[in-house]
Design a protein around this motif. Structure first.
Motif, short mmCIF file in Angstrom:
data_model
loop_
_atom_site.label_atom_id
_atom_site.label_comp_id
_atom_site.label_asym_id
_atom_site.label_seq_id
_atom_site.Cartn_x
_atom_site.Cartn_y
_atom_site.Cartn_z
N THR A 233 0.84 -1.19 0.00
CA THR A 233 0.00 0.00 0.00
C THR A 233 0.88 1.25 0.00
O THR A 233 2.08 1.17 0.22
CB THR A 233 -0.92 0.04 1.24
N SER A 234 0.25 2.40 -0.21
CA SER A 234 1.00 3.65 -0.21
C SER A 234 1.56 3.97 1.17
O SER A 234 2.49 4.75 1.30
CB SER A 234 0.12 4.80 -0.70
N GLN A 235 1.01 3.35 2.22
CA GLN A 235 1.52 3.54 3.58
C GLN A 235 2.61 2.52 3.92
O GLN A 235 3.08 2.46 5.06
CB GLN A 235 0.40 3.41 4.62
N GLY A 236 3.02 1.70 2.95
CA GLY A 236 4.08 0.73 3.19
C GLY A 236 3.61 -0.54 3.86
O GLY A 236 4.40 -1.31 4.39
N GLN A 237 2.31 -0.81 3.85
CA GLN A 237 1.76 -2.00 4.48
C GLN A 237 1.61 -3.13 3.47
O GLN A 237 1.34 -2.89 2.30
CB GLN A 237 0.41 -1.70 5.12
#
Length: 115
Positions: free
Chosen positions: A36-40
């Motif tokens: 994801t864009s949050q690094g998840q």
């Protein structure tokens, strides 16, 4: 679980990212996750089952000497393990009641001497 990471610059010629990272897993049907864009990253159900991961579980990522990245469930420590890690040295010799009384008397004498 064995995993290998390699840079792959030729996955999609229309993609404007300069580098891609591919995780290659052995002995599995290549489950996939999307970053994801949050690094998840979601861990596929098959891997969660193999590692015994429940919601809220902590995992560790480790780089092997040959450059492979491995994922594992974080170690679980007992309170005894934590105590040994924090207090590796044996405790100081216990103070006797007589030694405590003597220390209190000395302290009181020095306080009275200051007045």
């Amino acid at each position: 679980m064995n995993a290998q990471i390699r840079n792959d610059d030729s996955l999609d010629p229309h993609d404007h990212c300069s580098s891609h990272i591919t995780v290659v897993m052995y002995n599995m049907g290549l489950p996939r996750s999307k970053l994801t864009s949050q690094g998840q990253v979601s861990i596929p159900a098959e891997i969660r089952r193999k590692l015994g991961l429940d919601p809220g579980a902590v995992v560790e990522w480790d780089e092997e000497a040959d450059g492979r990245i491995s994922l594992r469930r974080a170690g679980r420590f007992t309170s005894e393990d934590v105590h040994r890690a924090l207090f590796a040295e044996p405790p100081v010799k216990a103070t006797t009641l007589a030694e405590l009384d003597q220390g209190i008397r000395r302290h009181m004498q020095t306080r009275r001497a200051r007045r």
